[in-house]
Enzyme design. Structure first.
Site, PDB file in Angstrom:
ATOM      1  N   CYS A  93      25.533  14.813  14.891  1.00 35.04           N
ATOM      2  CA  CYS A  93      25.279  16.054  14.185  1.00 35.04           C
ATOM      3  C   CYS A  93      26.468  16.008  12.945  1.00 35.04           C
ATOM      4  CB  CYS A  93      25.537  17.982  15.078  1.00 35.04           C
ATOM      5  SG  CYS A  93      25.018  17.417  16.499  1.00 35.04           S
TER       6      CYS A  93
ATOM      7  N   CYS B  42      21.558  19.525  16.131  1.00 33.95           N
ATOM      8  CA  CYS B  42      19.835  20.035  16.366  1.00 33.95           C
ATOM      9  C   CYS B  42      18.733  20.469  15.948  1.00 33.95           C
ATOM     10  CB  CYS B  42      20.390  20.467  18.530  1.00 33.95           C
ATOM     11  SG  CYS B  42      21.644  19.406  18.904  1.00 33.95           S
TER      12      CYS B  42
ATOM     13  N   ASP C 199      28.942  20.068  21.951  1.00 33.00           N
ATOM     14  CA  ASP C 199      27.879  20.665  23.311  1.00 33.00           C
ATOM     15  C   ASP C 199      26.991  20.010  23.572  1.00 33.00           C
ATOM     16  OD1 ASP C 199      29.491  22.718  22.034  1.00 33.00           O
ATOM     17  OD2 ASP C 199      27.991  23.922  22.249  1.00 33.00           O
TER      18      ASP C 199
ATOM     19  N   CYS D  46      27.972  20.203  13.401  1.00 35.13           N
ATOM     20  CA  CYS D  46      27.146  20.739  15.512  1.00 35.13           C
ATOM     21  C   CYS D  46      28.208  21.958  15.259  1.00 35.13           C
ATOM     22  CB  CYS D  46      28.533  19.400  16.175  1.00 35.13           C
ATOM     23  SG  CYS D  46      28.183  19.748  17.334  1.00 35.13           S
ATOM     24  N   ASP D  47      27.573  22.444  16.118  1.00 33.83           N
ATOM     25  CA  ASP D  47      27.680  24.418  16.140  1.00 33.83           C
ATOM     26  C   ASP D  47      28.967  24.945  16.020  1.00 33.83           C
ATOM     27  OD1 ASP D  47      25.082  23.341  17.474  1.00 33.83           O
ATOM     28  OD2 ASP D  47      25.945  24.086  19.740  1.00 33.83           O
TER      29      ASP D  47
ATOM     30  N   GLU E 242      28.461  26.660  27.592  1.00 36.36           N
ATOM     31  CA  GLU E 242      27.007  26.482  27.916  1.00 36.36           C
ATOM     32  C   GLU E 242      26.360  25.593  28.549  1.00 36.36           C
ATOM     33  OE1 GLU E 242      26.319  26.652  22.519  1.00 36.36           O
ATOM     34  OE2 GLU E 242      25.605  24.973  24.072  1.00 36.36           O
TER      35      GLU E 242
ATOM     36  N   SER F   5      23.190  27.627  25.725  1.00 33.67           N
ATOM     37  CA  SER F   5      22.963  26.571  24.035  1.00 33.67           C
ATOM     38  C   SER F   5      21.912  28.255  23.625  1.00 33.67           C
ATOM     39  CB  SER F   5      22.291  25.524  24.530  1.00 33.67           C
ATOM     40  OG  SER F   5      21.589  25.216  23.592  1.00 33.67           O
TER      41      SER F   5
END
Length: 582
Positions: A60, A205, A92, A133-134, A456, A482
């Site tokens: 990511c 993602c 994650d 990333c998240d 998650e 998620s």
């Protein structure tokens, strides 16, 4: 120079850095900065902090080192001086299903804290943050809200889809394939093929999971340049997007427009509608509550449900739909979704953006690819008539909980509770075929404090889908899901079990009722029984006492408040700037 609609007129673009760099007494600071390449001329230019979340530890963010160079080029072109620094990232997708996942949400706070500290310490005149990333996406924006200075957030873009047997696949397919293989519905050889094909290169993602959801949200709010979110990570056009973002932040320092100008109540509602209209991640609820608190803007769980009742799902995106971020980009990008919402009267077009134009002015330049199938035309033919996220309440969740409904056709479920105190226990039961059709899987003590870290649970939820139980089993938890999760999965239950919430009081076999249309989550018990159990409840011993997880568990707020760890009123008192207003 771009005319920013919220500019305060006369502004010293070096109002902060001159305290650090100007005058005889600051000679030691200048001497040290000369050692990293500063020239005499650089000391007279705005000092721009470049907060990069580059790492080799996840695809990511793996490309952000090079993207950071393009951002710095743009800053120099506009007359600023960049100083790049790094912060942490916890993936994650890689840590999912392990104790490592407990670090993920905690990392959001550490990211925000570390960027805030650098901004305060170096007195940057402006800031630009690169995310991937998240947790890096909301974490960077939370820091920019705290610092309240001219700022831009630039998302690094999405991974391209993998291919397997003639169809596009994402990391979601790998998780679901694990469940299918365990249930005997897929061979180990095919699982291996999917594993090797799903992630073909750098980028976050690919579905409308948490990263792409939050990137779109921040475009809709105006803190990220419109058109930047859906461009694939390795597309050539991303280089110019990065240079332009660098130029924007220097222009913002000259205009005096600070980050909280893009975090008003109207901007936050725009962001929520973008998430709802695309079937976005339930994590958007958690992260936007946190951003609002850092910005001093009013926002609650009730706002998400109110907006969800008004906002249709317009985009056919995974996990509930067919397409991925690169498909959306080819169709017309985030701007196409936002233009649809604006045309329907569901978006506030007058909010400012980092380009200096209002959101409505930005959307005038959006083009749609003829024949595209990703985004519907509007209210006359939505994928779903109401939004993709719903807030439930009831005796199991008096402070609320969240479910994603974008891909659902079944709106009710009633069944016996199957109680698990840890995610791993539920996963083993699913892998072992111990969950029956009609069950309600209850995973508790996985909340912000109880986990700690509110893991998650894509491994578990994907195992339900992979085992062919997605239409027949519900799952409820005080943990998180998620953005790739689909099915009857209810998360963020508050209060959590670790503080005496009702999810920690129910027992094996008791009947749980989920009614999405009525917005209810209940356990069927005689009146007063939950209250009796609550009076006898004693707090469990904390799972973590020392270190960062122990500190987090002591400080963290409820999921219904964004699971933040700092007091926003204290942070506002330290800031000389004004919180966001409506």
């Amino acid at each position: 120079m771009t005319n920013h609609p919220t500019s305060n007129g006369a502004n010293d673009p070096r109002s902060r850095s001159k305290v650090l760099l100007d005058g005889r007494d600051r000679a030691p600071a200048r001497a040290m900065l000369r050692a990293v390449g500063f020239s005499d001329d650089d000391f007279q230019r705005p000092l721009i902090g470049v907060a990069n979340t580059w790492t080799e530890a996840t695809p990511c963010n793996a490309h952000l080192r090079e993207l950071g160079e393009r951002v710095k080029e743009g800053i120099r072109e506009a007359g600023g001086v960049p100083l790049e620094f790094n912060t942490i990232v916890v993936s994650d997708g890689i840590t999912m299903g392990t104790e490592g996942m407990k670090s993920s949400l905690v990392s959001r706070e550490v990211i925000a804290d570390s960027i805030e500290l650098m901004g305060r310490g170096y007195l940057f005149d402006g800031m630009i943050a690169l995310s991937g990333c998240d947790k890096t996406i909301p974490g960077t924006v939370m820091a920019l809200a705290r610092l309240a200075r001219p700022s831009v957030m630039l998302y690094g873009g999405s991974i391209l889809p993998g291919r397997h047997r003639g169809r596009d696949i994402t990391i979601q397919d790998v998780f679901e394939a694990v469940g299918a293989c365990a249930a005997g519905r897929m061979t180990g050889e095919e699982l291996d093929q999917i594993e090797r094909s799903a992630c073909p290169g750098a980028g976050a993602c690919g579905g409308q999971f948490t990263a792409n959801t939050m990137a779109m949200v921040f475009e809709a709010m105006g803190i990220s340049p419109l058109g930047s979110a859906s461009v694939p990570a390795l597309a050539e056009e991303r280089d110019e997007l990065a240079r332009a973002a660098g130029r924007h932040v220097v222009e913002l320092t000259r205009s005096g427009v600070e980050a909280r100008a893009f975090m008003s109540r109207a901007a936050l509602e725009n962001g929520i509608r973008a998430a709802l209209a695309t079937g976005g991640s339930t994590n958007a609820v958690l992260h936007l509550l946190a951003v609002a608190r850092e910005a001093g803007a009013e926002l609650s769980l009730a706002d998400f449900d109110r907006l969800s009742r008004e906002t249709p799902v317009l985009a056919d995106l995974k996990p509930g739909g067919r397409f991925v971020a690169s498909d959306l980009h080819q169709a017309g990008g985030t701007g196409l979704v936002l233009r649809r919402l604006l045309e329907m009267g569901l978006l506030e077009g007058g909010v400012p953006t980092v380009t200096g134009r209002t959101l409505a002015e930005e959307l005038e330049h959006v083009s749609e690819t003829p024949g595209q199938e990703v985004v519907r035309t509007g209210a006359s033919e939505p994928f779903k008539p109401t939004g993709g996220l719903v807030v439930l309440r009831g005796n199991l969740a008096p402070d609320g909980c969240v479910i994603k409904v974008a891909g659902l056709t079944r709106m009710q479920h009633r069944g016996p509770a199957r109680i698990f105190e840890r995610e791993e226990d539920a996963f083993r039961a699913l892998q072992g075929g111990e969950i029956d059709r009609g069950d309600v899987v209850v995973i508790r003590h996985e909340g912000p404090r109880g986990g700690p870290g509110m893991r998650e649970m894509l491994g578990v939820t994907a195992a339900v889908i992979g085992a062919g139980l997605g239409s027949d089993v519900a799952l409820i938890t005080d943990g998180r899901f998620s953005g790739a999760t689909q099915g009857l999965m209810v998360g963020h239950i508050a209060p959590e079990a670790a503080v005496g919430g009702a999810i920690g009081l129910i027992r094996e076999g008791e009947i749980v009722v989920l009614d999405i249309e009525a917005r209810r989550l209940e356990v069927e018990l005689p009146e007063g029984e939950l209250e009796r159990r609550a009076a006898e409840w004693t707090a469990p011993a904390p799972r973590e006492v020392g270190g960062v997880l122990g500190k987090y568990a002591r400080l963290v707020a409820s999921a219904s408040e964004g699971a933040v760890t700092g007091d926003p009123l204290r942070l506002d008192a330290l800031s000389p700037r004004t919180p966001a207003t409506t």
